[in-house]
Design a protein around this motif. Structure first.
Motif, PDB file in Angstrom:
ATOM      1  N   ILE A   1       1.223  -1.188   0.412  1.00 20.45           N
ATOM      2  CA  ILE A   1       0.018   0.283  -0.162  1.00 20.45           C
ATOM      3  C   ILE A   1       0.335   1.428  -0.205  1.00 20.45           C
ATOM      4  O   ILE A   1       0.360   2.705  -0.790  1.00 20.45           O
ATOM      5  CB  ILE A   1      -1.221  -0.208   1.226  1.00 20.45           C
ATOM      6  N   ALA A   2       1.876   1.409   0.597  1.00 22.71           N
ATOM      7  CA  ALA A   2       2.860   2.155   0.734  1.00 22.71           C
ATOM      8  C   ALA A   2       3.570   2.835  -0.352  1.00 22.71           C
ATOM      9  O   ALA A   2       3.540   3.561  -1.032  1.00 22.71           O
ATOM     10  CB  ALA A   2       4.170   2.338   1.708  1.00 22.71           C
ATOM     11  N   THR A   3       3.769   1.766  -1.541  1.00 28.86           N
ATOM     12  CA  THR A   3       4.479   1.776  -2.828  1.00 28.86           C
ATOM     13  C   THR A   3       3.180   2.016  -3.161  1.00 28.86           C
ATOM     14  O   THR A   3       3.932   3.263  -4.278  1.00 28.86           O
ATOM     15  CB  THR A   3       5.215   0.177  -2.716  1.00 28.86           C
ATOM     16  N   MET A   4       2.284   1.942  -3.578  1.00 28.00           N
ATOM     17  CA  MET A   4       1.029   2.234  -3.688  1.00 28.00           C
ATOM     18  C   MET A   4       1.184   4.118  -4.590  1.00 28.00           C
ATOM     19  O   MET A   4       0.923   5.396  -5.245  1.00 28.00           O
ATOM     20  CB  MET A   4      -0.365   2.021  -4.239  1.00 28.00           C
ATOM     21  N   VAL A   5       1.533   4.595  -2.772  1.00 29.63           N
ATOM     22  CA  VAL A   5       0.672   6.002  -2.295  1.00 29.63           C
ATOM     23  C   VAL A   5       1.599   6.991  -2.635  1.00 29.63           C
ATOM     24  O   VAL A   5       2.192   7.911  -3.417  1.00 29.63           O
ATOM     25  CB  VAL A   5       0.579   5.750  -1.379  1.00 29.63           C
ATOM     26  N   VAL A   6       3.370   6.421  -2.423  1.00 26.40           N
ATOM     27  CA  VAL A   6       4.632   6.552  -3.008  1.00 26.40           C
ATOM     28  C   VAL A   6       4.412   6.890  -4.508  1.00 26.40           C
ATOM     29  O   VAL A   6       4.676   7.580  -5.105  1.00 26.40           O
ATOM     30  CB  VAL A   6       6.144   5.917  -2.459  1.00 26.40           C
ATOM     31  N   GLY A   7       4.220   5.914  -5.356  1.00 24.57           N
ATOM     32  CA  GLY A   7       3.967   6.515  -6.182  1.00 24.57           C
ATOM     33  C   GLY A   7       2.855   7.625  -6.946  1.00 24.57           C
ATOM     34  O   GLY A   7       3.293   7.873  -7.824  1.00 24.57           O
ATOM     35  N   GLN A   8       1.813   7.184  -6.054  1.00 25.57           N
ATOM     36  CA  GLN A   8       1.062   8.283  -6.487  1.00 25.57           C
ATOM     37  C   GLN A   8       1.706  10.165  -6.536  1.00 25.57           C
ATOM     38  O   GLN A   8       1.295  10.944  -6.236  1.00 25.57           O
ATOM     39  CB  GLN A   8      -0.270   8.088  -6.027  1.00 25.57           C
ATOM     40  N   LEU A   9       2.162  10.150  -4.849  1.00 26.20           N
ATOM     41  CA  LEU A   9       3.349  10.822  -4.926  1.00 26.20           C
ATOM     42  C   LEU A   9       3.951  11.814  -5.390  1.00 26.20           C
ATOM     43  O   LEU A   9       4.208  12.932  -6.002  1.00 26.20           O
ATOM     44  CB  LEU A   9       3.393  10.434  -3.383  1.00 26.20           C
ATOM     45  N   CYS A  10       4.629  10.506  -6.367  1.00 24.98           N
ATOM     46  CA  CYS A  10       5.410  11.093  -6.912  1.00 24.98           C
ATOM     47  C   CYS A  10       5.172  10.934  -8.301  1.00 24.98           C
ATOM     48  O   CYS A  10       5.532  12.171  -9.211  1.00 24.98           O
ATOM     49  CB  CYS A  10       6.790   9.899  -7.544  1.00 24.98           C
ATOM     50  N   ARG A  11       4.085  10.509  -8.895  1.00 26.18           N
ATOM     51  CA  ARG A  11       3.276  10.862  -9.486  1.00 26.18           C
ATOM     52  C   ARG A  11       2.437  12.726  -9.934  1.00 26.18           C
ATOM     53  O   ARG A  11       2.890  13.186 -10.888  1.00 26.18           O
ATOM     54  CB  ARG A  11       2.095  10.231 -10.412  1.00 26.18           C
ATOM     55  N   VAL A  12       1.677  12.988  -8.784  1.00 29.98           N
ATOM     56  CA  VAL A  12       1.960  14.691  -8.362  1.00 29.98           C
ATOM     57  C   VAL A  12       2.655  15.242  -8.534  1.00 29.98           C
ATOM     58  O   VAL A  12       2.643  16.043  -8.835  1.00 29.98           O
ATOM     59  CB  VAL A  12       1.055  14.362  -6.975  1.00 29.98           C
TER      60      VAL A  12
END
Length: 136
Positions: free
Chosen positions: A104-115
């Protein structure tokens, strides 16, 4: 699908992403107080909320691309450090809860990096675009 968000999707992501601090920070405080449970996901959710809340004015505030880059250079290594400490600092085997937390943290970090990358690119274009040359 491209990595960069379109300006309208970026606005929506920033608006919705700011709510992650409302969820992530209290969960992080509870996990630290109980000294057990997933830590990486609430920390990264708090980072996503802080980043989205800070960058909401990307269309009007020239130079926010620098803040987005600083957040990117700060939060991604923090995520890597958390994962490294959990994976290599523990002598025991990984539990299913830790695996779910990392996923879940990897998905959140992926979205954070994308934003953050989208804000940096779009705001830089806004700050250094043709209309900026007319201001000089």
């Amino acid at each position: 699908m491209t990595f960069l968000l379109s300006p309208s999707r970026l606005d929506r992501a920033l608006r919705r992403g700011a709510w992650f601090i409302v969820i992530g920070f209290p969960v992080l405080v509870a996990v630290v107080a109980m000294q057990q449970g997933p830590t990486v996901t609430p920390m990264m959710a708090t980072a996503l909320g802080a980043g989205c809340g800070s960058l909401g004015e990307w269309r009007r505030d020239r130079g926010l691309w620098m803040l987005a880059v600083v957040f990117l250079l700060m939060f991604f290594p923090i995520y890597l450090a958390f994962v490294g400490m959990e994976l290599f600092g523990s002598k025991s085997e990984l539990s299913i809860l830790q695996i779910i937390d990392f996923s879940i943290a990897t998905m959140v970090v992926g979205q954070l990096c994308r934003v953050l990358v989208s804000v940096a690119v779009h705001n830089w274009r806004y700050s250094h675009g043709p209309s900026r040359a007319a201001d000089a």
